[in-house]
Write an enzyme that holds these catalytic residues in place. Structure first.
Site, PDB file in Angstrom:
ATOM      1  N   LYS A 129      52.134  40.902  16.174  1.00 21.90           N
ATOM      2  CA  LYS A 129      52.875  41.434  17.322  1.00 21.90           C
ATOM      3  C   LYS A 129      52.836  40.412  18.439  1.00 21.90           C
ATOM      4  CE  LYS A 129      51.671  45.056  20.591  1.00 21.90           C
ATOM      5  NZ  LYS A 129      51.351  46.490  20.728  1.00 21.90           N
ATOM      6  N   LYS A 143      48.499  56.124  20.776  1.00 18.30           N
ATOM      7  CA  LYS A 143      47.217  55.758  21.384  1.00 18.30           C
ATOM      8  C   LYS A 143      46.628  57.059  21.895  1.00 18.30           C
ATOM      9  CE  LYS A 143      48.802  51.259  23.081  1.00 18.30           C
ATOM     10  NZ  LYS A 143      49.171  50.470  24.277  1.00 18.30           N
ATOM     11  N   GLY A 165      46.399  49.861  20.475  1.00 16.18           N
ATOM     12  CA  GLY A 165      45.102  49.531  21.046  1.00 16.18           C
ATOM     13  C   GLY A 165      45.209  49.300  22.534  1.00 16.18           C
ATOM     14  N   LYS A 176      53.892  39.604  22.375  1.00 20.70           N
ATOM     15  CA  LYS A 176      54.296  40.180  23.660  1.00 20.70           C
ATOM     16  C   LYS A 176      55.459  39.362  24.214  1.00 20.70           C
ATOM     17  CE  LYS A 176      51.139  43.435  24.321  1.00 20.70           C
ATOM     18  NZ  LYS A 176      51.489  44.832  24.561  1.00 20.70           N
ATOM     19  N   ASP A 213      55.974  53.351  22.912  1.00 26.93           N
ATOM     20  CA  ASP A 213      54.542  53.374  23.244  1.00 26.93           C
ATOM     21  C   ASP A 213      54.410  54.161  24.562  1.00 26.93           C
ATOM     22  OD1 ASP A 213      51.987  52.774  24.213  1.00 26.93           O
ATOM     23  OD2 ASP A 213      52.093  50.621  23.899  1.00 26.93           O
ATOM     24  N   ASP A 255      56.679  43.298  21.539  1.00 29.49           N
ATOM     25  CA  ASP A 255      56.348  44.384  22.476  1.00 29.49           C
ATOM     26  C   ASP A 255      56.649  43.902  23.888  1.00 29.49           C
ATOM     27  OD1 ASP A 255      55.318  46.506  23.927  1.00 29.49           O
ATOM     28  OD2 ASP A 255      53.263  46.313  23.170  1.00 29.49           O
ATOM     29  N   GLU A 276      58.948  47.098  20.395  1.00 32.26           N
ATOM     30  CA  GLU A 276      58.171  48.139  21.065  1.00 32.26           C
ATOM     31  C   GLU A 276      58.491  48.194  22.560  1.00 32.26           C
ATOM     32  OE1 GLU A 276      54.011  47.665  20.183  1.00 32.26           O
ATOM     33  OE2 GLU A 276      53.358  49.153  21.637  1.00 32.26           O
ATOM     34  N   SER A 309      47.773  41.710  18.179  1.00 28.19           N
ATOM     35  CA  SER A 309      48.692  41.688  19.317  1.00 28.19           C
ATOM     36  C   SER A 309      48.417  40.409  20.093  1.00 28.19           C
ATOM     37  CB  SER A 309      48.432  42.928  20.187  1.00 28.19           C
ATOM     38  OG  SER A 309      49.225  42.875  21.346  1.00 28.19           O
TER      39      SER A 309
HETATM   40  O1  OSB Z   1      51.273  47.789  24.854  1.00 24.44           O
HETATM   41  O2  OSB Z   1      50.028  47.928  23.166  1.00 24.44           O
HETATM   42  C1  OSB Z   1      50.193  47.582  24.319  1.00 24.44           C
HETATM   43  C2  OSB Z   1      47.130  45.633  25.541  1.00 24.44           C
HETATM   44  C3  OSB Z   1      47.137  45.978  26.863  1.00 24.44           C
HETATM   45  C4  OSB Z   1      48.127  46.811  27.338  1.00 24.44           C
HETATM   46  C5  OSB Z   1      49.113  47.295  26.491  1.00 24.44           C
HETATM   47  C6  OSB Z   1      49.117  46.957  25.154  1.00 24.44           C
HETATM   48  C7  OSB Z   1      48.113  46.093  24.678  1.00 24.44           C
HETATM   49  C8  OSB Z   1      48.037  45.597  23.318  1.00 24.44           C
HETATM   50  C9  OSB Z   1      46.666  45.207  22.801  1.00 24.44           C
HETATM   51  O3  OSB Z   1      49.019  45.392  22.634  1.00 24.44           O
HETATM   52  C10 OSB Z   1      46.272  45.921  21.576  1.00 24.44           C
HETATM   53  C11 OSB Z   1      44.828  45.658  21.223  1.00 24.44           C
HETATM   54  O4  OSB Z   1      44.559  44.680  20.530  1.00 24.44           O
HETATM   55  O5  OSB Z   1      43.942  46.459  21.631  1.00 24.44           O
HETATM   56 MG    MG Z   2      52.677  48.535  23.534  1.00 29.24          MG
END
Ligand code: OSB
Ligand code: MG
Length: 381
Positions: free
Chosen positions: A164, A266, A294, A166, A242, A192, A217, A138
């Site tokens: 992924k 999660k 995560g 952001k 999510d 995401d 996402e 991510s």
């Molecule tokens: O939306 O999945 C998410 C990190 C912080 C807050 C939200 C998210 C995330 C990640 C990181 O995408 C995932 C990871 O590498 O732990």
């Molecule tokens: Mg997410």
């Protein structure tokens, strides 16, 4: 069967190698809540609270989680004989609304404790079947597309099986286009948004259909299902939820309404591992793929995620990056690693499969409190 006599809460600070930016905020340093559960007969297990220090992902924070655990949740478990980890979700649910991450910290710890007591790997206890699980990365929001492209190319070279990205308004279409052009058509890419858009952005988001993303996402509100269903009807790209999936009921609602076609599970967000498994089973029956998300966990939280991701319907790569992506030193040994094919090995030793570095944790601890079955509660600065 187990009987928890003592719970030790610690807060540690772990500096991220690089700040992680999502649409709702930036994380520089992780304040990690750790819970050590001690059984009357001497077995112990560690679990992790995934709440952040501010409510930028869900309403909980590390401080509300500790309040919920110490005031309302821990007394339901301490000093009681508990049949097994499968009953803990129900013990914590009755007349306590929300606080899923606080509940999950305890519930997951009980699975870890049971794995220790039964001397079985956590993945076996959960019904996992995979020996290795595929990993995605991510990537946080970057200032300009070339910085994102460079990180994406490095990730592909390292073996990651899903990239992924952001996104948020102003950091979306051109960023995703640049990554797709640089990586070529064969690499799995997704985006995401962490709820950065509204339904009025539907035409704007439809531009993402050009990039053959595995999924988009959580584009809309963190508790929304109805508008996600409207948006899904407008997009060719599959929506993955999510934040919106906080329970098994919400996953059923998503399927009934057509709000999404993939679920990011999660365990912290849904109240623990039993709930995660129930969502996994429901989605499997409905033909909905799931993957393990995560929360920038330390190596302790990661071990629960890897065990969960060994279940059969976790068919897409999880956000299960190795320790070295986040931290100079993780608090477990061995640290989590990934092979050149982007696979993480599911541990086969009893318990959570990694050894907790208590000495390192103690040196990083900024706060510690002990809860016992008796009336006394000890606070240590
Ligand atoms: O939306 O999945 C998410 C990190 C912080 C807050 C939200 C998210 C995330 C990640 C990181 O995408 C995932 C990871 O590498 O732990
Ligand atoms: Mg997410």
């Amino acid at each position: 069967m187990f009987h928890i006599d003592r719970l030790t809460w610690r807060e540690i600070r772990l500096a991220l190698k690089e700040p992680f930016r999502i649409s709702s905020g930036v994380i520089h340093e992780r304040r990690v809540g750790l819970l050590e559960l001690a059984d009357r007969d001497g077995a112990t297990a560690w679990s992790e609270c995934v709440a952040f220090d501010r409510p930028i992902y869900s309403p909980e924070t590390i401080d509300t989680a500790w309040m919920a655990i110490s005031e309302w949740l821990a007394p339901r478990l301490l000093g009681k004989t508990i049949d097994g980890p499968h009953v803990v979700q129900a013990l914590l649910a009755g007349n306590i609304r929300g606080h899923s991450m606080a509940k999950a910290t305890l519930e997951m710890g009980c699975w870890g404790l049971a794995a220790e007591i039964e001397q079985k790997p956590l993945s076996t206890l959960l019904g996992g079947s995979r020996k290795r699980v595929p990993t995605g990365i991510s990537l946080g929001i970057q200032n300009a597309p070339p910085m994102l492209v460079e990180r994406a190319q490095r990730a592909v070279a390292a073996g990651y099986r899903k990239i992924k990205v952001k996104i948020e308004p102003g950091h979306d279409i051109e960023f995703v286009r640049a990554v797709r052009e640089a990586l070529g058509p064969d690499i799995g890419i997704m985006a995401d948004a962490n709820s950065a858009y509204t339904i009025h952005h539907a035409d704007h988001l439809a531009q993402l259909d050009a990039f053959d993303l595995i999924m988009l996402e959580q584009p809309l509100g963190d508790d929304d299902l109805v508008r996600h269903a409207q948006l899904q009807r407008r997009l060719a790209t599959r929506i993955c939820l999510d934040e919106s999936i906080t329970s098994l009921d919400r996953a059923e609602d998503m399927i009934a309404l057509g709000s999404g076609r993939i679920v990011n599970i999660k365990p912290g967000r849904v109240g623990g591992l039993r709930s995660s498994k129930a969502i996994h089973d429901l989605c499997e029956l409905a033909g909905i793929p799931v993957w393990c998300g995560g929360m920038l966990e330390s190596g302790i939280g990661r071990s629960y995620n890897v065990a969960l991701a060994s279940l059969p319907n976790f068919s897409l790569p999880g956000d299960l990056s190795p320790s070295a992506r986040y931290w100079a030193h993780d608090i477990v040994s061995p640290e989590w690693t990934m092979d050149a094919d982007g696979m993480v090995v599911v541990p086969t030793q009893p318990g959570i499969g990694v050894t907790v570095d208590v000495e390192l944790i103690e040196s990083l601890t900024v706060r510690q409190q002990v809860l016992t079955a008796g009336p006394a509660m000890v606070a240590v600065a």
